[in-house]
Design an enzyme around this catalytic site. Sequence first.
Site, PDB file in Angstrom:
ATOM      1  N   PHE A 106      53.402  26.348  25.415  1.00  0.00           N
ATOM      2  CA  PHE A 106      52.035  25.797  25.416  1.00  0.00           C
ATOM      3  C   PHE A 106      50.999  26.781  25.949  1.00  0.00           C
ATOM      4  CE2 PHE A 106      54.127  24.431  29.391  1.00  0.00           C
ATOM      5  CZ  PHE A 106      53.250  24.943  30.338  1.00  0.00           C
ATOM      6  N   ARG A 111      46.840  15.384  43.669  1.00  0.00           N
ATOM      7  CA  ARG A 111      47.797  15.378  42.560  1.00  0.00           C
ATOM      8  C   ARG A 111      48.224  13.942  42.231  1.00  0.00           C
ATOM      9  NH1 ARG A 111      49.579  20.237  40.309  1.00  0.00           N
ATOM     10  NH2 ARG A 111      51.211  19.027  39.316  1.00  0.00           N
ATOM     11  N   THR A 160      51.542  15.584  34.838  1.00  0.00           N
ATOM     12  CA  THR A 160      50.995  16.552  33.884  1.00  0.00           C
ATOM     13  C   THR A 160      50.888  15.995  32.463  1.00  0.00           C
ATOM     14  OG1 THR A 160      52.070  18.264  35.198  1.00  0.00           O
ATOM     15  CG2 THR A 160      51.314  18.898  32.991  1.00  0.00           C
ATOM     16  N   ARG A 165      44.520  11.282  34.719  1.00  0.00           N
ATOM     17  CA  ARG A 165      45.110  11.717  33.451  1.00  0.00           C
ATOM     18  C   ARG A 165      45.534  10.525  32.599  1.00  0.00           C
ATOM     19  NH1 ARG A 165      48.566  16.781  35.957  1.00  0.00           N
ATOM     20  NH2 ARG A 165      47.036  18.428  35.509  1.00  0.00           N
ATOM     21  N   ASN A 167      44.381  17.645  29.607  1.00  0.00           N
ATOM     22  CA  ASN A 167      44.739  16.581  30.545  1.00  0.00           C
ATOM     23  C   ASN A 167      43.753  16.473  31.721  1.00  0.00           C
ATOM     24  OD1 ASN A 167      45.434  18.898  31.825  1.00  0.00           O
ATOM     25  ND2 ASN A 167      47.537  18.322  32.288  1.00  0.00           N
ATOM     26  N   HIS A 214      42.797  19.790  37.028  1.00  0.00           N
ATOM     27  CA  HIS A 214      43.812  20.656  37.637  1.00  0.00           C
ATOM     28  C   HIS A 214      43.827  20.380  39.130  1.00  0.00           C
ATOM     29  CE1 HIS A 214      45.993  24.303  38.847  1.00  0.00           C
ATOM     30  NE2 HIS A 214      45.103  24.370  39.820  1.00  0.00           N
TER      31      HIS A 214
HETATM   32  P1  ADP Z   1      49.863  20.800  36.406  1.00  0.00           P
HETATM   33  O1  ADP Z   1      48.483  21.056  35.828  1.00  0.00           O
HETATM   34  O2  ADP Z   1      50.163  19.320  36.502  1.00  0.00           O
HETATM   35  O3  ADP Z   1      50.123  21.543  37.688  1.00  0.00           O
HETATM   36  P2  ADP Z   1      51.537  22.784  35.071  1.00  0.00           P
HETATM   37  O4  ADP Z   1      51.144  23.725  36.167  1.00  0.00           O
HETATM   38  O5  ADP Z   1      52.996  22.620  34.780  1.00  0.00           O
HETATM   39  O6  ADP Z   1      50.929  21.326  35.321  1.00  0.00           O
HETATM   40  O7  ADP Z   1      50.850  23.233  33.702  1.00  0.00           O
HETATM   41  C1  ADP Z   1      49.540  23.730  33.676  1.00  0.00           C
HETATM   42  C2  ADP Z   1      48.811  23.100  32.513  1.00  0.00           C
HETATM   43  O8  ADP Z   1      49.426  23.513  31.279  1.00  0.00           O
HETATM   44  C3  ADP Z   1      48.852  21.580  32.459  1.00  0.00           C
HETATM   45  O9  ADP Z   1      47.900  20.957  33.308  1.00  0.00           O
HETATM   46  C4  ADP Z   1      48.557  21.330  30.984  1.00  0.00           C
HETATM   47  O10 ADP Z   1      47.176  21.517  30.701  1.00  0.00           O
HETATM   48  C5  ADP Z   1      49.354  22.450  30.337  1.00  0.00           C
HETATM   49  N1  ADP Z   1      50.725  21.998  30.028  1.00  0.00           N
HETATM   50  C6  ADP Z   1      51.770  21.919  30.884  1.00  0.00           C
HETATM   51  N2  ADP Z   1      52.886  21.455  30.297  1.00  0.00           N
HETATM   52  C7  ADP Z   1      52.545  21.235  29.005  1.00  0.00           C
HETATM   53  C8  ADP Z   1      53.261  20.750  27.854  1.00  0.00           C
HETATM   54  N3  ADP Z   1      54.539  20.408  27.932  1.00  0.00           N
HETATM   55  N4  ADP Z   1      52.595  20.652  26.688  1.00  0.00           N
HETATM   56  C9  ADP Z   1      51.297  20.993  26.589  1.00  0.00           C
HETATM   57  N5  ADP Z   1      50.557  21.479  27.625  1.00  0.00           N
HETATM   58  C10 ADP Z   1      51.168  21.589  28.820  1.00  0.00           C
HETATM   59 MG    MG Z   2      50.316  23.579  38.045  1.00  0.00          MG
END
Ligand code: ADP
Ligand code: MG
Length: 174
Positions: free
Chosen positions: A64, A92, A98, A112, A122, A125
């Site tokens: 992604f 969070r 996520t 979200r 989503n 952050h």
């Molecule tokens: P978070 O933002 O909850 O900390 P991550 O650090 O794992 O999540 O991922 C960063 C961002 O990448 C996510 O907020 C989302 O925008 C995108 N993302 C993460 N996992 C996916 C996925 N499986 N498919 C599409 N986009 C994703």
């Molecule tokens: Mg993250």
Amino acid sequence: MTVRGPLQLTLALFKPDVTRVPYVLKAIQQRIIEEDFLVVRHREVRLLRDRTEKFYAEHRGKFFYNRLVTFMASGPTQALILAHEDAIKRWRLLMGPTKVFKTKYEAPDTIRGLYGLTDTRNSTHGSDAPETAAKEIGFFFPEFNIENWYKTEEPKFREGLVKLDEDNFIHKLL
Ligand code: ADP
Ligand code: MG
């Protein structure tokens, strides 16, 4: 006035899917205030592709990644330093997990769950640990000195000697 314990700082972003929809932006801001977060700093930035790649470097190589950095460079982002007791975990929790399609069922009342559009778009952050919070605050607010803030402003924020400037969505010291 709320009596607060020691404040922790976290870095929050309103992603481009949020900044382009005023009523969603407003609703998220309201939720932040209802949950007693304090908005210590707030600025709008337009991230160019190389900056989004740097911010999300930990995800380089994932399926992604390209979608994510393209999306993040597609419009304005708002960056906020939020303060609360246990701010990292609380923010969070308020954001929700996520993956939006799952979160819509499993945590529908989170940011979200309510406003996320896709697993990539989503809405928000949030930093995931104190070390990343410090790093990410430095990324968006290079002039902000965390140590100084704890010395000079934290006691006042904690005592509630602040007022919300609604137009700029930031708490100002009284
Ligand atoms: P978070 O933002 O909850 O900390 P991550 O650090 O794992 O999540 O991922 C960063 C961002 O990448 C996510 O907020 C989302 O925008 C995108 N993302 C993460 N996992 C996916 C996925 N499986 N498919 C599409 N986009 C994703
Ligand atoms: Mg993250």
